[in-house]
Design a protein around this motif. Structure first.
Motif, short mmCIF file in Angstrom:
data_model
loop_
_atom_site.label_atom_id
_atom_site.label_comp_id
_atom_site.label_asym_id
_atom_site.label_seq_id
_atom_site.Cartn_x
_atom_site.Cartn_y
_atom_site.Cartn_z
N TRP B 204 0.84 -1.20 0.00
CA TRP B 204 0.00 0.00 0.00
C TRP B 204 0.87 1.25 0.00
CZ3 TRP B 204 -0.78 4.15 3.27
CH2 TRP B 204 -1.97 4.86 3.12
N HIS B 205 1.87 1.26 0.88
CA HIS B 205 2.71 2.44 1.03
C HIS B 205 3.61 2.64 -0.19
CE1 HIS B 205 5.78 5.10 2.87
NE2 HIS B 205 4.77 5.54 3.58
N THR B 206 4.07 1.55 -0.77
CA THR B 206 4.92 1.67 -1.96
C THR B 206 4.16 2.31 -3.12
OG1 THR B 206 6.26 -0.25 -1.32
CG2 THR B 206 6.23 0.32 -3.66
N LEU B 207 2.85 2.05 -3.16
CA LEU B 207 2.05 2.49 -4.30
C LEU B 207 1.42 3.87 -4.12
CD1 LEU B 207 0.46 -1.00 -4.99
CD2 LEU B 207 2.12 0.19 -6.43
N LEU B 208 1.78 4.59 -3.06
CA LEU B 208 1.18 5.91 -2.84
C LEU B 208 1.28 6.80 -4.08
CD1 LEU B 208 2.26 6.88 0.81
CD2 LEU B 208 -0.01 6.28 -0.01
N GLY B 209 2.40 6.74 -4.76
CA GLY B 209 2.57 7.61 -5.92
C GLY B 209 1.57 7.35 -7.03
N THR B 210 1.06 6.12 -7.13
CA THR B 210 0.16 5.81 -8.25
C THR B 210 -1.17 6.56 -8.15
OG1 THR B 210 -0.78 3.82 -7.22
CG2 THR B 210 1.19 3.53 -8.54
N TYR B 211 -1.66 6.83 -6.92
CA TYR B 211 -2.90 7.61 -6.81
C TYR B 211 -2.66 9.02 -7.33
CZ TYR B 211 -2.69 4.29 -2.96
OH TYR B 211 -2.48 3.19 -2.20
N TYR B 212 -1.48 9.54 -7.00
CA TYR B 212 -1.16 10.91 -7.43
C TYR B 212 -1.03 10.98 -8.94
CZ TYR B 212 -0.58 12.04 -2.56
OH TYR B 212 -0.83 12.26 -1.23
N MET B 213 -0.48 9.94 -9.53
CA MET B 213 -0.39 9.93 -11.00
C MET B 213 -1.79 9.96 -11.60
SD MET B 213 2.75 7.21 -11.58
CE MET B 213 3.77 6.93 -10.13
N GLY B 214 -2.70 9.18 -11.00
CA GLY B 214 -4.08 9.17 -11.48
C GLY B 214 -4.75 10.53 -11.32
N GLN B 215 -4.60 11.13 -10.15
CA GLN B 215 -5.25 12.42 -9.91
C GLN B 215 -4.63 13.53 -10.74
OE1 GLN B 215 -7.90 12.31 -8.52
NE2 GLN B 215 -7.98 11.18 -6.59
N LEU B 216 -3.32 13.52 -10.85
CA LEU B 216 -2.66 14.60 -11.58
C LEU B 216 -2.98 14.51 -13.08
CD1 LEU B 216 -0.79 17.03 -11.40
CD2 LEU B 216 1.17 15.47 -11.46
N THR B 217 -3.01 13.29 -13.61
CA THR B 217 -3.38 13.11 -15.01
C THR B 217 -4.78 13.66 -15.25
OG1 THR B 217 -2.09 11.07 -15.03
CG2 THR B 217 -3.59 11.41 -16.86
N SER B 218 -5.69 13.35 -14.34
CA SER B 218 -7.06 13.81 -14.48
C SER B 218 -7.15 15.34 -14.42
CB SER B 218 -7.92 13.18 -13.37
OG SER B 218 -9.22 13.70 -13.37
N MET B 219 -6.52 15.93 -13.42
CA MET B 219 -6.65 17.39 -13.25
C MET B 219 -6.01 18.15 -14.40
SD MET B 219 -6.24 17.82 -9.10
CE MET B 219 -6.72 19.57 -9.07
N VAL B 220 -4.87 17.65 -14.89
CA VAL B 220 -4.21 18.34 -16.00
C VAL B 220 -4.99 18.16 -17.30
CG1 VAL B 220 -2.15 18.38 -17.46
CG2 VAL B 220 -1.91 18.28 -14.98
N THR B 221 -5.35 16.92 -17.63
CA THR B 221 -5.97 16.70 -18.94
C THR B 221 -7.40 17.25 -19.00
OG1 THR B 221 -6.77 14.48 -18.36
CG2 THR B 221 -4.61 14.63 -19.41
#
Lengths: 353, 353
Positions: B204-221
Motif C-alpha cells: 500500500w505504502h509503496t504504491l502511494l505515488g500511483t494515486y497521485y499519478m491518477g489524480q494529476l493526469t485527471s486534473m491536468v488533462t
C-alpha cells in the motif's frame, strides 16, 4: 548484431478463425469481448500496414514477415495477439478459458507455422488459474511458444496465491509469464487507479505504468519469486522510466517494513533484477538525450530492458530509430541479449525444434 | 536560510475536541471514520514524541513547537491533520461535511492559535463539493489557513467538473489545494491500483505515488489549470521520483493525442511546472547520491519541490538530514522559496495577520 522484438500484434482477419476451435456450447456466442471504452481518436493501428485485401494491420501474417521481420532483419519476433481480447475482464471464466484455448490453437496452426522466427505468447484466463495451468502444460511444449500472457488489469493482484498454479506450470515448462495492457478499466476489472476511471484515452494510456507498479509490487512482496526462483516475468508496454523511483521506494520500504514480508530473503530490487524484464515501448522521451542514459543506468537496463516495437500499433517504435542512442554494450543487451535470456532461446531459430 | 515544513501531523488528544463542534444531529455518533486496514506493524508514530501525559505524538501542540519548530528553527510549519479521518471514504456526505467543519473550528481554535508560525490545511468533504466551496469561503479568510485538503483516494478523479466549485473557491480565496494520502483502498474508495487491493502495508505504502499519478493526469488533462490559471496544487507524501517519467510520458501522449484535450493550450508539463508543487517526504533513496541530483534536474525540482518532514510519522525526514546534499540554489528553492510561492507567504509571520 541480432535483433529481437518483444511485442508484435498479429490478429485474425475474421472471428471464424477463433470460433472454429470453440466447443459446441460456445460456438453460437462467437467472441464476446468487453468493449474497449478508451479509444484512440486516430485509431490504434498504423494504416500503412493495411493488407492488400483491405484487412486490418497485423491480420496478414505473411505481410508481417515481409514488412517487419525481413525489413528490419529481426531474428525473433514475439506474437502478443489482440489487446481487446480482454480475457481477464470477462465474467464467465469457463468461457474465457475456452477462448484462450481456441486462441492457442489458432496461434499454433495459423501464426507460428508461417515463419520459424515467430515466437508465441499463449493465452490463459486469469480467473481460471487451475485450468490455465492445464493449458500451459498442454500447449507450452510447442517449441515456438515461449511465454504465457496475462492482462495488466485484474480483479485481484497477481501476487495472490490463487494464481500460483500458473507460475508453477510456467516455471516447469520453462516459459516466461508476460503482462500486457488488456482489460484495465474495462469489463469486470477495477478502475485503473485509486483515483477512479479516467475520462479519456490520453489519461488511460498515460497511466499504463501504474497497473504494472501494482502488479509488480504484489508479485514481489507476496514472494512469487522466492517460491518460483526460476520464473521469468516480462512486463510489456508499461514503460520503464518509472523503474528507478519504484525500485528505490520498494527497497526503502523493505528496510523499514520487512517484518511484513519475512519470506523475502533479499531486498525487492534483487528479484526485479533477477526475475523481471521490461519491454521498451512506449518509450518515455526525456527532454535531454543524456537523461535517457541516466535512467538506463539507474534501472540497470543492461540486465532487464528488452526492445519492443509494438507493431503495428499507432505509437510503435521502429527498430532502427525507436530508441535513443546507447553505448554498444547496452545496445547489445537491450536489442537481443536480455530477451534471449528471458525466453531461453538458441542463437539459431532452426535449433528451436 | 529560512525553512518551511509542508507536512506536520497534529491531532486531537480526545474525540470530544472535534465532537463539541458537530451539530446536535451527529453528536451522538461521534467520529465515525473508516478503519485503516493497511497497518504499519511498528505503528505510524515516532514513539519518542509521546507527550508527557502519555498522549499520542502530535497531540500536544506546544510540544510540536518545542520539539520541531524551535528545535529545527522552522519559519513556517503546515498542519495537515490526521490521515485516518478519511473524509473522502465516508458514505454520508452531509456527515462528512459537518466533520470537516468541526475539524476547521478545532484547527483554528486549538492549533493555529498556539503559534503564529503554524499554517493550516482546512478540510472539506470531497463528495460534497458545493458545501465544500462554502466552507472554503467561510474559513479560508483566516490568515494562517493557506490550503484546502483532499484525500488521495476518491470515487472519481479530481479532474471531473463536479469538483470545480472547490477550485473556483480556492482560487478566489488565494488558497492552495493539497492532496495527502487518506482513503486509498479504505471505506468507499476504489482499490488503490488497477491491479486490485494490495495485501499488506508495504504494498500500500509503496504504491502511494500511483494515486497521485491518477489524480494529476485527471486534473491536468481535464483542463483544471486552464479554467483556474492561478490555482496552486500541492501533492504531499506521494513522492517525486516518478515525475520525470510521468511528465515525459504525458507530454509525449499529448503530442499524439491532443485532439482529445483541445482546451490544453500548452503541453501538460507546462501546467505541472506552473501550478503544481511536490512535497519531498517520503524520499525515494537512490543507489548513488548523484542519481538524486539527476532526478532533481529532470523534474525541475528548483521550481516545484518543497521540503516536508511528515512529523511525527514513523518514516519522517529530519530537516537537517532528510534530504541528500543539493547545490545551494536548489536547496534554497526546496527548503523555502518554492513553498513561499505555493502558499503566498510574507517573509515574516507577523505580517500574516
Amino acid at each position: 548484431m541480432m535483433l529481437l522484438d518483444a511485442d508484435i500484434h498479429q490478429r485474425w482477419a475474421d472471428d471464424k478463425a477463433i470460433v472454429q476451435y470453440l466447443p459446441e456450447r460456445y460456438k453460437d456466442d462467437g467472441i464476446v469481448a468487453p468493449e474497449l471504452l478508451y479509444r484512440n481518436p486516430g485509431g490504434f493501428l498504423k494504416q500503412d500496414e493495411v493488407s492488400e485485401g483491405g484487412g486490418k494491420p497485423g491480420s496478414d501474417t505473411q505481410k508481417i514477415v515481409e514488412d517487419h521481420l525481413d525489413k528490419h532483419d529481426i531474428d525473433y519476433g514475439m506474437f502478443t495477439g489482440n489487446s481487446w481480447f480482454n480475457l481477464g475482464a470477462l465474467p464467465n471464466r469457463d468461457y474465457a478459458n475456452e477462448l484462450a484455448r481456441a486462441y492457442n490453437e489458432w496461434l499454433i496452426d495459423e501464426c507460428l507455422s508461417v515463419d520459424e522466427r515467430f515466437l508465441g505468447s499463449m493465452y490463459i484466463a486469469p480467473k481460471a488459474p487451475k485450468k490455465g495451468a492445464e493449458l500451459i502444460r498442454e500447449y507450452g511444449s510447442h517449441p515456438q511458444i515461449r511465454q504465457v500472457m496475462l492482462p495488466g488489469g485484474a480483479e485481484v493482484p497477481y501476487g495472490r496465491p490463487q494464481y500460483w498454479p500458473l507460475y508453477e506450470a510456467a516455471e516447469e515448462m520453462n516459459l516466461a509469464i508476460a503482462i500486457h495492457p488488456f482489460s484495465e478499466g474495462h469489463g469486470t476489472s477495477n478502475p485503473p487507479t485509486g483515483a477512479g476511471h479516467p475520462n479519456s484515452y490520453i489519461e488511460w494510456h498515460t497511466l499504463l505504468g501504474t497497473y504494472y507498479m501494482g502488479q509488480l509490487t504484489s508479485m514481489v512482496t507476496e514472494g512469487v519469486f522466492v517460491e518460483y526462483p526460476d520464473l521469468r516475468l516480462a512486463l510489456i508496454e508499461g514503460g520503464y522510466g518509472w523503474l528507478p523511483h519504484f525500485m528505490w521506494r520498494l527497497d526503502k520500504n523493505w528496510k523499514g517494513l520487512r517484518s511484513q514480508v519475512p519470506w523475502l530473503e533479499k531486498k525487492p530490487s534483487h528479484y526485479i533484477r533477477k526475475n523481471v524484464w521490461f519491454a521498451s515501448q512506449p518509450i518515455e522521451e526525456p527532454e535531454e538525450p543524456e537523461q535517457h542514459n541516466q535512467i538506463l543506468d539507474m534501472m540497470h537496463a543492461d540486465e532487464i530492458l528488452i526492445f519492443a516495437s509494438d507493431y503495428p500499433h499507432w505509437d510503435g517504435d521502429d527498430p532502427m530509430w525507436g530508441l535513443p542512442p546507447m553505448e554498444d554494450e547496452m545496445e547489445r543487451a537491450v536489442m537481443y541479449e536480455n530477451a534471449m535470456e528471458l525466453w531461453d532461446l538458441p542463437a539459431d531459430p532452426t535449433d528451436l525444434n
